[in-house]
Design a protein around this motif. Structure first.
Motif, PDB file in Angstrom:
ATOM      1  N   ARG A 107       0.826  -1.206   0.000  1.00 38.07           N
ATOM      2  CA  ARG A 107       0.000   0.000   0.000  1.00 38.07           C
ATOM      3  C   ARG A 107       0.866   1.265   0.000  1.00 38.07           C
ATOM      4  NH1 ARG A 107      -5.213  -0.750   0.167  1.00 38.07           N
ATOM      5  NH2 ARG A 107      -5.766   1.134   1.296  1.00 38.07           N
ATOM      6  N   LEU A 108       2.021   1.190   0.648  1.00 37.99           N
ATOM      7  CA  LEU A 108       2.939   2.333   0.592  1.00 37.99           C
ATOM      8  C   LEU A 108       3.384   2.571  -0.846  1.00 37.99           C
ATOM      9  CD1 LEU A 108       5.203   1.797   3.728  1.00 37.99           C
ATOM     10  CD2 LEU A 108       3.649   3.706   3.311  1.00 37.99           C
ATOM     11  N   LEU A 109       3.800   1.493  -1.514  1.00 38.06           N
ATOM     12  CA  LEU A 109       4.308   1.633  -2.875  1.00 38.06           C
ATOM     13  C   LEU A 109       3.209   1.966  -3.880  1.00 38.06           C
ATOM     14  CD1 LEU A 109       6.854  -1.316  -3.023  1.00 38.06           C
ATOM     15  CD2 LEU A 109       7.338   1.111  -2.655  1.00 38.06           C
ATOM     16  N   ASP A 110       2.059   1.306  -3.761  1.00 41.10           N
ATOM     17  CA  ASP A 110       1.012   1.428  -4.778  1.00 41.10           C
ATOM     18  C   ASP A 110       0.064   2.603  -4.568  1.00 41.10           C
ATOM     19  OD1 ASP A 110       2.114  -0.880  -5.819  1.00 41.10           O
ATOM     20  OD2 ASP A 110       0.563  -2.204  -5.010  1.00 41.10           O
ATOM     21  N   LEU A 137      16.561   1.606   1.141  1.00 42.48           N
ATOM     22  CA  LEU A 137      15.823   2.530   0.290  1.00 42.48           C
ATOM     23  C   LEU A 137      15.093   1.755  -0.788  1.00 42.48           C
ATOM     24  CD1 LEU A 137      18.417   5.407  -0.210  1.00 42.48           C
ATOM     25  CD2 LEU A 137      16.525   5.287   1.434  1.00 42.48           C
ATOM     26  N   MET A 138      13.813   2.085  -0.968  1.00 42.81           N
ATOM     27  CA  MET A 138      13.009   1.560  -2.066  1.00 42.81           C
ATOM     28  C   MET A 138      12.821   2.754  -3.009  1.00 42.81           C
ATOM     29  SD  MET A 138      12.627  -1.528  -1.060  1.00 42.81           S
ATOM     30  CE  MET A 138      11.378  -2.288  -2.041  1.00 42.81           C
ATOM     31  N   PRO A 139      13.719   2.902  -3.994  1.00 42.08           N
ATOM     32  CA  PRO A 139      13.716   4.104  -4.836  1.00 42.08           C
ATOM     33  C   PRO A 139      12.537   4.144  -5.809  1.00 42.08           C
ATOM     34  CG  PRO A 139      15.318   2.529  -5.634  1.00 42.08           C
ATOM     35  CD  PRO A 139      14.758   1.952  -4.362  1.00 42.08           C
ATOM     36  N   PRO A 140      12.242   5.322  -6.328  1.00 39.33           N
ATOM     37  CA  PRO A 140      11.123   5.476  -7.256  1.00 39.33           C
ATOM     38  C   PRO A 140      11.474   4.995  -8.666  1.00 39.33           C
ATOM     39  CG  PRO A 140      12.140   7.607  -6.866  1.00 39.33           C
ATOM     40  CD  PRO A 140      12.836   6.614  -5.973  1.00 39.33           C
ATOM     41  N   LEU A 141      11.743   3.710  -8.786  1.00 38.80           N
ATOM     42  CA  LEU A 141      12.116   3.101 -10.069  1.00 38.80           C
ATOM     43  C   LEU A 141      11.083   2.067 -10.492  1.00 38.80           C
ATOM     44  CD1 LEU A 141      15.929   2.548  -9.378  1.00 38.80           C
ATOM     45  CD2 LEU A 141      14.860   4.401 -10.685  1.00 38.80           C
ATOM     46  N   SER A 142      11.006   1.838 -11.809  1.00 33.04           N
ATOM     47  CA  SER A 142      10.074   0.838 -12.331  1.00 33.04           C
ATOM     48  C   SER A 142      10.380  -0.523 -11.710  1.00 33.04           C
ATOM     49  CB  SER A 142      10.151   0.761 -13.856  1.00 33.04           C
ATOM     50  OG  SER A 142      11.464   0.438 -14.275  1.00 33.04           O
ATOM     51  N   GLY A 143       9.339  -1.282 -11.485  1.00 31.82           N
ATOM     52  CA  GLY A 143       9.478  -2.576 -10.833  1.00 31.82           C
ATOM     53  C   GLY A 143       9.354  -2.471  -9.323  1.00 31.82           C
ATOM     54  N   ILE A 144       9.480  -1.233  -8.804  1.00 31.49           N
ATOM     55  CA  ILE A 144       9.312  -1.000  -7.365  1.00 31.49           C
ATOM     56  C   ILE A 144       8.046  -0.190  -7.128  1.00 31.49           C
ATOM     57  CG2 ILE A 144      10.305   0.055  -5.282  1.00 31.49           C
ATOM     58  CD1 ILE A 144      13.088  -0.536  -6.514  1.00 31.49           C
ATOM     59  N   VAL A 145       7.960   0.980  -7.751  1.00 35.07           N
ATOM     60  CA  VAL A 145       6.768   1.825  -7.649  1.00 35.07           C
ATOM     61  C   VAL A 145       5.966   1.686  -8.941  1.00 35.07           C
ATOM     62  CG1 VAL A 145       7.921   3.431  -6.073  1.00 35.07           C
ATOM     63  CG2 VAL A 145       7.923   3.897  -8.533  1.00 35.07           C
ATOM     64  N   PRO A 146       4.711   2.111  -8.944  1.00 32.17           N
ATOM     65  CA  PRO A 146       3.922   2.036 -10.187  1.00 32.17           C
ATOM     66  C   PRO A 146       4.595   2.805 -11.330  1.00 32.17           C
ATOM     67  CG  PRO A 146       2.495   2.480  -8.308  1.00 32.17           C
ATOM     68  CD  PRO A 146       3.921   2.602  -7.814  1.00 32.17           C
ATOM     69  N   ASP A 147       4.506   2.243 -12.527  1.00 34.79           N
ATOM     70  CA  ASP A 147       5.161   2.829 -13.696  1.00 34.79           C
ATOM     71  C   ASP A 147       4.889   4.326 -13.910  1.00 34.79           C
ATOM     72  OD1 ASP A 147       6.378   0.431 -14.183  1.00 34.79           O
ATOM     73  OD2 ASP A 147       5.161  -0.084 -15.940  1.00 34.79           O
ATOM     74  N   PRO A 148       3.653   4.818 -13.684  1.00 37.08           N
ATOM     75  CA  PRO A 148       3.420   6.257 -13.935  1.00 37.08           C
ATOM     76  C   PRO A 148       4.253   7.203 -13.049  1.00 37.08           C
ATOM     77  CG  PRO A 148       1.338   5.079 -13.876  1.00 37.08           C
ATOM     78  CD  PRO A 148       2.395   4.107 -13.410  1.00 37.08           C
ATOM     79  N   VAL A 149       4.791   6.701 -11.928  1.00 36.44           N
ATOM     80  CA  VAL A 149       5.599   7.563 -11.054  1.00 36.44           C
ATOM     81  C   VAL A 149       7.047   7.098 -10.958  1.00 36.44           C
ATOM     82  CG1 VAL A 149       3.632   8.425  -9.726  1.00 36.44           C
ATOM     83  CG2 VAL A 149       4.833   6.357  -8.957  1.00 36.44           C
ATOM     84  N   ALA A 150       7.426   6.147 -11.786  1.00 36.63           N
ATOM     85  CA  ALA A 150       8.808   5.655 -11.806  1.00 36.63           C
ATOM     86  C   ALA A 150       9.666   6.622 -12.601  1.00 36.63           C
ATOM     87  CB  ALA A 150       8.866   4.261 -12.422  1.00 36.63           C
ATOM     88  N   VAL A 151      10.701   7.163 -11.968  1.00 34.94           N
ATOM     89  CA  VAL A 151      11.504   8.196 -12.629  1.00 34.94           C
ATOM     90  C   VAL A 151      12.237   7.685 -13.858  1.00 34.94           C
ATOM     91  CG1 VAL A 151      11.767   9.650 -10.588  1.00 34.94           C
ATOM     92  CG2 VAL A 151      13.461   7.888 -11.053  1.00 34.94           C
TER      93      VAL A 151
END
Length: 160
Positions: A107-110, A137-151
């Protein structure tokens, strides 16, 4: 200092998974980490998220990235709060009462990360056990956070 639960998953949900996450973080520091297992453990774990006085979730911005704070134990929350109170960063915690939510990592990530990006327009990740022995650290990268907010997937003109 005493951590006080504000609300979150029912008792026991994500508890075993929190122990699994702690073991995965330990493995990472021992050079035996597995990124897929670590991410799965993070997503399944019920983490403690401290509440700052005027913020929905305690966070900080460093080098253009906002980090939402999450912890694997109330002991880690208390250590973090004590350091902030001593540094004068959050004198409200000097009273010894730290309110927190218990939130599943998924829920934090999504949900929380995209909401923070929408509110602040700043890339956002999750920092686990900040100030502890084994921070993660769980960075804002694809595969970790949702694609629309992955840097790493944003168009160059949309990057903060």
């Amino acid at each position: 200092m005493k951590a006080e639960r504000a609300h979150g998953p029912a008792c026991g949900v994500g508890t075993l998974e929190r122990a699994t996450l702690t073991a995965e973080i330990h493995d990472l520091y021992d050079g035996q980490g597995d990124g897929d297992r670590l991410l799965a453990a993070f997503r399944a774990a019920a983490l403690y998220v401290p509440l700052a006085e005027n913020e929905p979730i305690c966070s900080a911005e460093t080098d253009g990235v906002q980090w939402l704070y999450a912890f694997t134990s109330t002991t880690e929350v208390e250590r973090f709060a004590r350091a902030r109170a001593e540094a004068g960063t959050d004198p409200g915690w000097a009273s010894g009462r730290i309110r927190h939510w218990t939130v599943l990592g998924s829920r934090l990530l999504d949900i929380a990360v995209p909401a923070a990006v929408t509110e602040t327009r700043t890339p956002t990740g999750v920092a686990v056990d900040v100030g502890g022995i084994r921070p993660l650290l769980m960075p804002p990268l694809s595969g970790i956070v949702p694609d629309p907010v992955a840097v790493d997937l944003l168009e160059p003109d949309r990057r903060a």
